[in-house]
Write a protein that holds these residues in place. Structure first.
Motif, PDB file in Angstrom:
ATOM      1  N   VAL A  29     -15.729 -39.077 -16.123  1.00  0.00           N
ATOM      2  CA  VAL A  29     -17.041 -39.507 -16.623  1.00  0.00           C
ATOM      3  C   VAL A  29     -16.968 -39.748 -18.124  1.00  0.00           C
ATOM      4  CG1 VAL A  29     -19.399 -38.707 -17.060  1.00  0.00           C
ATOM      5  CG2 VAL A  29     -18.426 -38.472 -14.788  1.00  0.00           C
ATOM      6  N   GLN A  30     -16.316 -38.861 -18.848  1.00  0.00           N
ATOM      7  CA  GLN A  30     -16.180 -39.038 -20.297  1.00  0.00           C
ATOM      8  C   GLN A  30     -15.410 -40.315 -20.616  1.00  0.00           C
ATOM      9  OE1 GLN A  30     -14.302 -35.450 -21.656  1.00  0.00           O
ATOM     10  NE2 GLN A  30     -16.244 -34.337 -21.864  1.00  0.00           N
ATOM     11  N   MET A  31     -14.344 -40.578 -19.866  1.00  0.00           N
ATOM     12  CA  MET A  31     -13.553 -41.780 -20.103  1.00  0.00           C
ATOM     13  C   MET A  31     -14.384 -43.030 -19.824  1.00  0.00           C
ATOM     14  SD  MET A  31      -9.936 -40.410 -18.483  1.00  0.00           S
ATOM     15  CE  MET A  31      -9.382 -42.036 -18.073  1.00  0.00           C
ATOM     16  N   LEU A  32     -15.159 -43.009 -18.736  1.00  0.00           N
ATOM     17  CA  LEU A  32     -15.993 -44.164 -18.393  1.00  0.00           C
ATOM     18  C   LEU A  32     -17.105 -44.369 -19.424  1.00  0.00           C
ATOM     19  CD1 LEU A  32     -16.222 -43.752 -14.523  1.00  0.00           C
ATOM     20  CD2 LEU A  32     -15.006 -45.541 -15.773  1.00  0.00           C
ATOM     21  N   GLU A  33     -17.667 -43.282 -19.933  1.00  0.00           N
ATOM     22  CA  GLU A  33     -18.682 -43.399 -20.975  1.00  0.00           C
ATOM     23  C   GLU A  33     -18.091 -44.027 -22.231  1.00  0.00           C
ATOM     24  OE1 GLU A  33     -20.055 -39.351 -21.292  1.00  0.00           O
ATOM     25  OE2 GLU A  33     -21.706 -39.700 -19.882  1.00  0.00           O
ATOM     26  N   GLN A  34     -16.880 -43.630 -22.584  1.00  0.00           N
ATOM     27  CA  GLN A  34     -16.217 -44.214 -23.760  1.00  0.00           C
ATOM     28  C   GLN A  34     -15.939 -45.695 -23.539  1.00  0.00           C
ATOM     29  OE1 GLN A  34     -15.756 -42.851 -26.684  1.00  0.00           O
ATOM     30  NE2 GLN A  34     -14.808 -44.697 -27.472  1.00  0.00           N
ATOM     31  N   GLU A  35     -15.475 -46.036 -22.337  1.00  0.00           N
ATOM     32  CA  GLU A  35     -15.209 -47.441 -22.022  1.00  0.00           C
ATOM     33  C   GLU A  35     -16.494 -48.263 -22.084  1.00  0.00           C
ATOM     34  OE1 GLU A  35     -13.401 -50.107 -18.346  1.00  0.00           O
ATOM     35  OE2 GLU A  35     -13.072 -47.943 -18.373  1.00  0.00           O
ATOM     36  N   LEU A  36     -17.584 -47.698 -21.585  1.00  0.00           N
ATOM     37  CA  LEU A  36     -18.869 -48.383 -21.631  1.00  0.00           C
ATOM     38  C   LEU A  36     -19.308 -48.622 -23.074  1.00  0.00           C
ATOM     39  CD1 LEU A  36     -21.344 -49.510 -20.177  1.00  0.00           C
ATOM     40  CD2 LEU A  36     -22.274 -47.196 -20.125  1.00  0.00           C
ATOM     41  N   LYS A  37     -19.124 -47.635 -23.936  1.00  0.00           N
ATOM     42  CA  LYS A  37     -19.466 -47.803 -25.349  1.00  0.00           C
ATOM     43  C   LYS A  37     -18.656 -48.932 -25.967  1.00  0.00           C
ATOM     44  CE  LYS A  37     -20.736 -43.009 -26.302  1.00  0.00           C
ATOM     45  NZ  LYS A  37     -20.324 -41.767 -26.967  1.00  0.00           N
ATOM     46  N   VAL A  39     -17.267 -51.512 -24.425  1.00  0.00           N
ATOM     47  CA  VAL A  39     -17.701 -52.793 -23.870  1.00  0.00           C
ATOM     48  C   VAL A  39     -19.007 -53.231 -24.524  1.00  0.00           C
ATOM     49  CG1 VAL A  39     -18.579 -53.905 -21.773  1.00  0.00           C
ATOM     50  CG2 VAL A  39     -16.481 -52.559 -21.681  1.00  0.00           C
ATOM     51  N   ARG A  40     -19.926 -52.298 -24.696  1.00  0.00           N
ATOM     52  CA  ARG A  40     -21.200 -52.631 -25.349  1.00  0.00           C
ATOM     53  C   ARG A  40     -20.972 -53.072 -26.784  1.00  0.00           C
ATOM     54  NH1 ARG A  40     -24.985 -47.758 -22.998  1.00  0.00           N
ATOM     55  NH2 ARG A  40     -25.576 -48.838 -21.079  1.00  0.00           N
ATOM     56  N   ARG A  41     -20.065 -52.395 -27.495  1.00  0.00           N
ATOM     57  CA  ARG A  41     -19.771 -52.764 -28.875  1.00  0.00           C
ATOM     58  C   ARG A  41     -19.128 -54.160 -28.924  1.00  0.00           C
ATOM     59  NH1 ARG A  41     -17.002 -48.462 -30.430  1.00  0.00           N
ATOM     60  NH2 ARG A  41     -15.029 -49.334 -29.741  1.00  0.00           N
ATOM     61  N   ASP A  42     -18.195 -54.413 -28.006  1.00  0.00           N
ATOM     62  CA  ASP A  42     -17.563 -55.733 -27.954  1.00  0.00           C
ATOM     63  C   ASP A  42     -18.583 -56.818 -27.645  1.00  0.00           C
ATOM     64  OD1 ASP A  42     -15.146 -54.562 -28.492  1.00  0.00           O
ATOM     65  OD2 ASP A  42     -14.395 -54.664 -26.426  1.00  0.00           O
TER      66      ASP A  42
END
Length: 89
Positions: A29-37, A39-42
């Motif tokens: 979950v932590q890894m997916l949250e980081q990936e989501l952040k 992607v949103r930043r990109d």
């Protein structure tokens, strides 16, 4: 009594496995949250780097450039303006 102890030992093993799985899922979950952040930043960076109205020449200038490259083009100023409206909602 032995059967009860055996059952408790099995439950203890199962509980430990569930704790490990829970920890693994928490890490995922932590890894997916980081990936989501990321992607949103990109996505935000891409949005900010999109061309703006100031980046495009005036419609008349674009039409003149088109006519210079394609002498027989049937496009007119209204066509160029419509294209710019499509590109810049």
């Amino acid at each position: 009594m032995k059967a009860a102890n055996k059952q408790l030992a099995e439950w203890d093993v199962e509980l430990n496995q569930l704790h490990e799985r829970n920890g693994d899922l928490g890490l995922k979950v932590q890894m997916l949250e980081q990936e989501l952040k990321e992607v949103r930043r990109d996505r935000e960076e891409n949005k900010n780097s999109a061309p703006t109205v100031a980046d495009f020449p005036e419609p008349a200038d674009l039409l003149n450039q088109l006519k210079a490259r394609r002498k027989k083009s049937k496009a007119d100023l209204a066509d160029v303006e419509a294209i710019l409206e499509i590109l810049l909602p």
